[in-house]
Design a protein around this motif. Structure first.
Motif, PDB file in Angstrom:
ATOM      1  N   THR A   4     -25.464  58.047   9.865  1.00  0.00           N
ATOM      2  CA  THR A   4     -26.171  57.130   8.970  1.00  0.00           C
ATOM      3  C   THR A   4     -25.451  55.786   8.890  1.00  0.00           C
ATOM      4  N   SER A  11     -30.343  49.232  12.261  1.00  0.00           N
ATOM      5  CA  SER A  11     -31.393  48.916  11.290  1.00  0.00           C
ATOM      6  C   SER A  11     -31.177  47.562  10.621  1.00  0.00           C
ATOM      7  N   ALA A 145     -38.270  51.336  10.888  1.00  0.00           N
ATOM      8  CA  ALA A 145     -38.012  52.772  10.839  1.00  0.00           C
ATOM      9  C   ALA A 145     -39.290  53.569  11.055  1.00  0.00           C
ATOM     10  N   GLU A 160     -30.656  55.344  14.941  1.00  0.00           N
ATOM     11  CA  GLU A 160     -31.446  54.450  14.081  1.00  0.00           C
ATOM     12  C   GLU A 160     -32.062  55.285  12.970  1.00  0.00           C
ATOM     13  N   TRP A 161     -32.183  54.697  11.771  1.00  0.00           N
ATOM     14  CA  TRP A 161     -32.573  55.485  10.607  1.00  0.00           C
ATOM     15  C   TRP A 161     -33.945  56.139  10.753  1.00  0.00           C
ATOM     16  N   PRO A 181     -30.381  58.906   5.941  1.00  0.00           N
ATOM     17  CA  PRO A 181     -31.048  57.646   6.287  1.00  0.00           C
ATOM     18  C   PRO A 181     -32.135  57.242   5.295  1.00  0.00           C
TER      19      PRO A 181
END
Length: 208
Positions: A4, A11, A145, A160-161, A181
């Protein structure tokens, strides 16, 4: 937790790039439309109206699908959705400022169009755009996201979240995969909203 924290590099970076490019493109086109008016204003605002007539998520999905998955294409897709917001906002500010007395005085004094726009109009038009851009960071992160969640953004094994939340959805009982996330996206959105609210209090000349 490690993934995260590491995913913040993706992000947050993509949100900064998207907001900066959207502000630059939208503000430039909006300032040109509001300053010159006429057919220039009409053509640019019709383009803005057409873009805003589509739901942002669907339009971003269409652009990302046509370009292919990947972080770079995700950024391009979100920029294509987001710039019209700033174009309309800047146009409204320019139309408000251009009607003031000091602009007429500068025009009567022989100031060129470029000087009027850059020295007398734009410095008085930036405040709402800066505040709006700050508050949009969280929404941009959420949209990026969302694209990664459905497979159009960052691809595994990138942390990536949105991609991590997608992994969590595939492993429903391992709730902690998506929890980290998800909380990060929520915290980032709330944080930038607080920053934008504070900037509005500081920059708003009507505040005591």
């Amino acid at each position: 937790m490690t993934r995260t924290l590491y995913g913040a590099r993706y992000s947050i970076a993509i949100s900064i790039i998207v907001v900066a490019c959207s502000v630059a493109i939208g503000s430039l086109l909006g300032a040109i439309a509001g300053f010159f008016g006429g057919w220039t204003d009409g053509a640019l605002m019709r383009l803005v109206d057409v873009t805003l007539s589509f739901p942002p998520v669907l339009l971003a999905m269409a652009v990302a699908a046509s370009l292919g998955p990947g972080l770079q294409n995700t950024a391009i897709a979100v920029i294509a959705v987001w710039w019209p917001v700033y174009a309309r906002l800047m146009r409204g500010q320019v139309l408000d400022v251009i009607s003031r007395d000091h602009i007429e005085a500068a025009r009567a004094g022989g100031a060129s169009s470029f000087r009027l726009l850059t020295k007398h109009i734009l410095p008085l038009s930036w405040t709402p755009t800066i505040i709006s851009a700050t508050m949009d960071f969280g929404q941009v992160v959420l949209l990026a996201a969302s694209l990664s969640f459905i497979g159009l953004g960052a691809q595994p094994p990138s942390p990536e979240w949105g991609s991590m939340i997608s992994d969590g959805a595939a492993h429903f009982y391992s709730w902690w995969i998506a929890f980290g996330p998800g909380i990060a996206i929520l915290s980032l959105g709330m944080g930038f909203n607080f920053i934008g609210d504070a900037l509005r209090d500081i920059l708003d000349p009507r505040e005591p």
